[in-house]
Design a protein around this motif. Structure first.
Motif, PDB file in Angstrom:
ATOM      1  N   SER A 222     -47.841 -42.279  47.646  1.00 29.20           N
ATOM      2  CA  SER A 222     -47.275 -43.449  47.905  1.00 29.20           C
ATOM      3  C   SER A 222     -45.817 -43.536  47.719  1.00 29.20           C
ATOM      4  N   GLU A 223     -45.213 -44.668  48.193  1.00 30.37           N
ATOM      5  CA  GLU A 223     -43.662 -44.703  48.053  1.00 30.37           C
ATOM      6  C   GLU A 223     -43.006 -44.982  46.751  1.00 30.37           C
ATOM      7  N   GLU A 224     -44.182 -45.359  46.030  1.00 27.51           N
ATOM      8  CA  GLU A 224     -43.744 -45.647  44.549  1.00 27.51           C
ATOM      9  C   GLU A 224     -44.479 -44.530  43.603  1.00 27.51           C
ATOM     10  N   ALA A 225     -44.611 -43.416  44.340  1.00 21.47           N
ATOM     11  CA  ALA A 225     -45.317 -42.215  43.587  1.00 21.47           C
ATOM     12  C   ALA A 225     -44.740 -42.063  42.126  1.00 21.47           C
ATOM     13  N   VAL A 226     -45.638 -41.709  41.152  1.00 24.14           N
ATOM     14  CA  VAL A 226     -45.198 -41.535  39.773  1.00 24.14           C
ATOM     15  C   VAL A 226     -44.668 -40.432  39.628  1.00 24.14           C
ATOM     16  N   ILE A 227     -44.755 -39.217  40.193  1.00 19.11           N
ATOM     17  CA  ILE A 227     -44.098 -38.026  40.104  1.00 19.11           C
ATOM     18  C   ILE A 227     -42.851 -38.073  40.790  1.00 19.11           C
ATOM     19  N   ARG A 228     -42.823 -38.642  42.063  1.00 19.82           N
ATOM     20  CA  ARG A 228     -41.182 -38.772  42.513  1.00 19.82           C
ATOM     21  C   ARG A 228     -40.446 -39.646  41.771  1.00 19.82           C
ATOM     22  N   LYS A 229     -40.969 -40.514  41.091  1.00 20.95           N
ATOM     23  CA  LYS A 229     -40.093 -41.542  40.001  1.00 20.95           C
ATOM     24  C   LYS A 229     -39.657 -40.625  38.991  1.00 20.95           C
ATOM     25  N   ILE A 230     -40.582 -39.904  38.372  1.00 19.30           N
ATOM     26  CA  ILE A 230     -40.182 -39.327  37.265  1.00 19.30           C
ATOM     27  C   ILE A 230     -39.188 -38.279  37.503  1.00 19.30           C
ATOM     28  N   LYS A 231     -39.484 -37.742  38.706  1.00 14.21           N
ATOM     29  CA  LYS A 231     -38.379 -36.419  39.096  1.00 14.21           C
ATOM     30  C   LYS A 231     -36.854 -37.196  39.340  1.00 14.21           C
ATOM     31  N   SER A 232     -36.846 -38.299  39.936  1.00 11.52           N
ATOM     32  CA  SER A 232     -35.670 -39.073  40.229  1.00 11.52           C
ATOM     33  C   SER A 232     -34.836 -39.393  38.917  1.00 11.52           C
ATOM     34  N   HIS A 233     -35.761 -39.702  37.845  1.00 14.85           N
ATOM     35  CA  HIS A 233     -35.108 -40.062  36.575  1.00 14.85           C
ATOM     36  C   HIS A 233     -34.678 -39.011  35.803  1.00 14.85           C
ATOM     37  N   THR A 234     -35.416 -38.061  36.014  1.00 18.31           N
ATOM     38  CA  THR A 234     -35.069 -36.539  35.548  1.00 18.31           C
ATOM     39  C   THR A 234     -33.606 -36.283  35.947  1.00 18.31           C
ATOM     40  N   SER A 235     -33.460 -36.461  37.186  1.00 14.62           N
ATOM     41  CA  SER A 235     -32.208 -35.770  37.831  1.00 14.62           C
ATOM     42  C   SER A 235     -31.090 -36.783  37.487  1.00 14.62           C
ATOM     43  N   ARG A 236     -31.159 -37.958  37.464  1.00 16.88           N
ATOM     44  CA  ARG A 236     -30.046 -38.851  37.094  1.00 16.88           C
ATOM     45  C   ARG A 236     -29.856 -38.837  35.544  1.00 16.88           C
TER      46      ARG A 236
ATOM     47  N   ALA B  56     -28.541 -36.335  22.793  1.00 18.09           N
ATOM     48  CA  ALA B  56     -30.012 -36.588  22.534  1.00 18.09           C
ATOM     49  C   ALA B  56     -30.680 -36.724  24.067  1.00 18.09           C
ATOM     50  N   LEU B  57     -30.147 -36.788  24.954  1.00 13.55           N
ATOM     51  CA  LEU B  57     -30.571 -36.816  26.461  1.00 13.55           C
ATOM     52  C   LEU B  57     -31.155 -35.716  26.762  1.00 13.55           C
ATOM     53  N   ALA B  58     -30.750 -34.509  26.346  1.00 15.03           N
ATOM     54  CA  ALA B  58     -31.310 -33.193  26.629  1.00 15.03           C
ATOM     55  C   ALA B  58     -32.607 -32.978  26.506  1.00 15.03           C
ATOM     56  N   GLU B  59     -32.943 -33.346  25.294  1.00 12.82           N
ATOM     57  CA  GLU B  59     -34.418 -33.084  24.899  1.00 12.82           C
ATOM     58  C   GLU B  59     -35.243 -34.289  25.793  1.00 12.82           C
ATOM     59  N   LEU B  60     -34.908 -35.297  25.711  1.00 10.87           N
ATOM     60  CA  LEU B  60     -35.563 -36.198  26.610  1.00 10.87           C
ATOM     61  C   LEU B  60     -35.738 -35.882  27.981  1.00 10.87           C
TER      62      LEU B  60
ATOM     63  N   GLU C 140     -35.775 -32.889  29.300  1.00 11.31           N
ATOM     64  CA  GLU C 140     -36.680 -31.461  29.026  1.00 11.31           C
ATOM     65  C   GLU C 140     -38.169 -32.196  29.007  1.00 11.31           C
ATOM     66  N   ARG C 141     -38.463 -33.245  28.226  1.00 10.43           N
ATOM     67  CA  ARG C 141     -39.610 -33.794  28.007  1.00 10.43           C
ATOM     68  C   ARG C 141     -40.184 -34.495  29.423  1.00 10.43           C
ATOM     69  N   LEU C 142     -39.263 -35.046  30.004  1.00  9.56           N
ATOM     70  CA  LEU C 142     -39.520 -35.877  31.452  1.00  9.56           C
ATOM     71  C   LEU C 142     -39.995 -34.685  32.360  1.00  9.56           C
ATOM     72  N   HIS C 143     -39.169 -33.620  32.321  1.00 10.30           N
ATOM     73  CA  HIS C 143     -39.731 -32.427  33.211  1.00 10.30           C
ATOM     74  C   HIS C 143     -40.910 -32.087  32.954  1.00 10.30           C
ATOM     75  N   ALA C 144     -41.209 -31.759  31.849  1.00  9.04           N
ATOM     76  CA  ALA C 144     -42.408 -31.297  31.561  1.00  9.04           C
ATOM     77  C   ALA C 144     -43.460 -32.010  31.841  1.00  9.04           C
ATOM     78  N   ALA C 145     -43.506 -33.841  31.708  1.00  4.20           N
ATOM     79  CA  ALA C 145     -44.316 -34.619  32.258  1.00  4.20           C
ATOM     80  C   ALA C 145     -44.601 -34.314  33.477  1.00  4.20           C
ATOM     81  N   GLU C 146     -43.461 -34.330  34.419  1.00  8.82           N
ATOM     82  CA  GLU C 146     -43.610 -34.079  35.827  1.00  8.82           C
ATOM     83  C   GLU C 146     -44.550 -32.894  36.149  1.00  8.82           C
ATOM     84  N   ILE C 147     -44.285 -31.690  35.499  1.00 10.45           N
ATOM     85  CA  ILE C 147     -45.117 -30.437  35.575  1.00 10.45           C
ATOM     86  C   ILE C 147     -46.502 -30.756  35.407  1.00 10.45           C
ATOM     87  N   GLU C 148     -46.817 -31.465  34.311  1.00  5.71           N
ATOM     88  CA  GLU C 148     -48.290 -31.840  33.795  1.00  5.71           C
ATOM     89  C   GLU C 148     -48.766 -32.563  34.700  1.00  5.71           C
ATOM     90  N   LEU C 149     -48.071 -33.755  35.362  1.00  5.25           N
ATOM     91  CA  LEU C 149     -48.681 -34.794  36.468  1.00  5.25           C
ATOM     92  C   LEU C 149     -49.153 -33.954  37.694  1.00  5.25           C
TER      93      LEU C 149
END
Length: 557
Positions: free
Chosen positions: A236-250, A260-264, A266-275
């Motif tokens: 979907s246009e609001e796909a969860v994986i795309r949104k997580i990827k976008s937030h990870t990039s920004r 502190a953002l570096a660890e967070l 990294e965790r968002l990136h791991a969540a993207e891979i898991e999803l």
């Protein structure tokens, strides 16, 4: 043998201690002095019934204790069987409380009267007037003949074979019964086995079918749910994986600015891979989920067969159906080879039967040979002990093969065959039916004097078996007891001076007045006291010189 007897608070006995000789013990005393009371006290530790009437002091308990020295294999086996201390000396105690409660102990361990009665037969053989004596029991009569025939080892060998034969017969009977059961149930069990083997279920098949059927019956719902999940994750246009990827990039632009953002990130990136991985597996599951009407029909048919068989046999799982199939196969296989097993057991039983019969015939022949000399010796002794017209006859009749052979042994007796009369003129009847108490006791004395060294006899107690005899007959009874005492301990209560003169230990029972009470005492007599006591038995309270001389001769000889 009985080495020590202690009696407290019994009848007219306040307290009394006696140490017995291992050979011939004679107890004498005036009528009413308490000789039979002493036997009654001994009877308590041999398992006889008790009541509070025997208490001298009604406020104290009565205690009778006997010390026996015995270590026979039979006694040791009894002690082990009943979890009692196995010692060279056996202490038997009986207590009667004022409230009537009775307790018994063997080596200080509480026992019941059944156990006490069993033990007493191994320790003491008591013979009293009018008792139903062991001599009247057929087993004992057979044991007497076997002892005289020297059958001990042959009997042990025979009984070992007979026990093996009995076990073989039991196995054969069980196999024959099993065959009958199998024969009655064979057709039904064959039907059950065929039905189960044709169904041919594999391990966990019904459980797996149930699971697969649930999947197929819910295939449409599963696929729809997976499609919706995939749409939300990545399509979907609001796909969860795309949104997580976008937030990870920004957020990644600022990791150098805020540690502190570096660890967070990294965790968002791991969540993207898991999803993404979850989405891939959902697509795979969706590709394998489908509903096949033909397959569903086949699975329902298979389950129907399985459910019917489970219900029929009261089972719950495929594993239980498979186990039942295996068991039925074994039973049906057993039917096929049970005839071979029966034939083997029949051959073994026949071989053992022949061996047992061969040895039983040897034992029987030895018994038959032992009877004439035994009858001759006993009947000769009966004349000596004052029964000149009495005759014993031993009957050995054929019997079915049993634990003791092929004979039924019974003692027959006739107390009144006149001198010179033929034995056949008077009927001989079973001993237990015709002999009086006194006759049985004297006959028992004659029989046991023959077998004392051949049989495992306990201590023998004779209570006034000399009733009705005197003179030479009494002297002969004393002689037989003296000879018997060389092999077994004898305790004899007597009124006959001829018997008292044979004693190795002579005890006098007497009464004494203490305060207002009459009490019984027992004294071991020395040689001079024995002479006086026997002289009184011969001529009264004031013995004559002749009686004293006669008594001295009896004691010294």
């Amino acid at each position: 043998m009985l080495t020590h007897l202690s009696v407290q608070n019994y009848a007219i006995i306040d307290q009394l201690e006696i140490d017995f000789s291992p050979v011939l013990n004679v107890i004498t005393g005036e009528t009413g002095a308490g000789k039979s009371i002493l036997v009654g006290a001994l009877g308590l530790i041999l398992g006889q019934r008790a009541d509070t009437n025997v208490l001298l002091n009604k406020e104290k308990k009565c205690i009778v204790e006997g010390l026996f020295r015995a270590n026979t294999p039979r006694l040791k086996a009894f002690l082990k069987e009943n979890e009692l201390d196995v010692l060279d000396d056996v202490v038997v105690r009986r207590e009667i409380a004022p409230n009537g409660k009775s307790r018994a102990f063997i080596n200080d361990t509480p026992v019941n009267l059944v156990q006490l009665n069993r033990l007493s037969g191994m320790l003491v053989d008591m013979h009293q007037q009018f008792d139903t004596l062991e001599l009247g029991e057929l087993d004992f009569q057979r044991e007497v003949i076997d002892a005289l025939a020297g059958n001990r080892q042959k009997l042990e060998d025979y009984q070992a074979i007979y026990a093996t034969l009995a076990a073989a017969k039991e196995r054969l009977a069980a196999l024959q019964e099993q065959k009958l059961v199998f024969s009655r149930e064979f057709d039904y069990q064959q039907f059950q086995y065929t039905e189960l083997s044709e169904a041919a279920f594999r391990d966990n098949e019904l459980e797996e079918i149930e699971q697969e059927l649930k999947v197929q019956e819910n295939a449409e719902g599963i696929r729809r749910a997976i499609a919706e999940a995939l749409a939300d994750l990545q399509e979907s246009e609001e796909a969860v994986i795309r949104k997580i990827k976008s937030h990870t990039s920004r957020l990644g632009q600022f990791t150098t600015v805020h540690p502190a953002l570096a660890e967070l990130v990294e965790r968002l990136h791991a969540a993207e891979i898991e999803l993404k991985d979850i989405a891939g597996e959902l697509e795979s599951v969706s590709g394998h989920v489908h509903a096949d009407p033909a397959s569903i029909e086949k699975m329902n048919e298979r389950l129907s067969v399985g459910y019917r068989l489970l219900k029929k046999h009261g089972l719950r799982t495929t594993a239980e159906l498979i186990e039942l199939t295996r068991q039925l196969s074994e039973r049906l296989g057993s039917v096929l080879d049970i005839d071979d097993k029966i034939e083997e057991e029949e051959k073994l039983s026949a071989q053992l039967q022949n061996k047992a019969m061969e040895l039983a015939k040897e034992i029987s022949s030895a018994r038959q040979s032992a009877v004439p000399p035994m009858e001759k010796q006993v009947n000769k002794m009966l004349v000596k002990v004052g029964m000149p017209n009495a005759r014993l006859q031993v009957q050995v009749r054929p019997a079915a093969l049993g634990p003791t052979g092929i004979d039924a042994v019974e003692f027959l007796f006739n107390a009144n065959i006149p001198a010179g009369a033929a034995a056949g003129e008077k009927p001989f009847l079973p001993l237990r039916k015709v002999a009086s108490g006194g006759e049985l006791s004297r006959l028992m004395l004659c029989v046991k004097s023959l077998v004392a060294r051949s049989m495992d006899l306990p201590s023998l107690i004779f209570d006034e078996i000399d009733t009705g005899i005197s003179g030479e007959a009494a002297r002969q009874v004393g002689g037989i007891m003296k000879e018997l005492a060389s092999a077994r301990q004898i305790i004899c209560i007597t009124h006959q001076p001829q018997i008292a003169g044979k004693a190795d230990a002579h005890f006098l029972v007497y009464k004494s007045v203490v305060g207002q009470e009459v009490k019984t005492g027992v004294k071991l007599l020395n040689t001079d006291e024995r002479i006086v006591a026997i002289a009184k038995m011969l001529s009264g309270e004031k013995p004559t010189a002749a009686a004293m001389e006669n008594a001295r001769e009896m004691v010294m000889n």
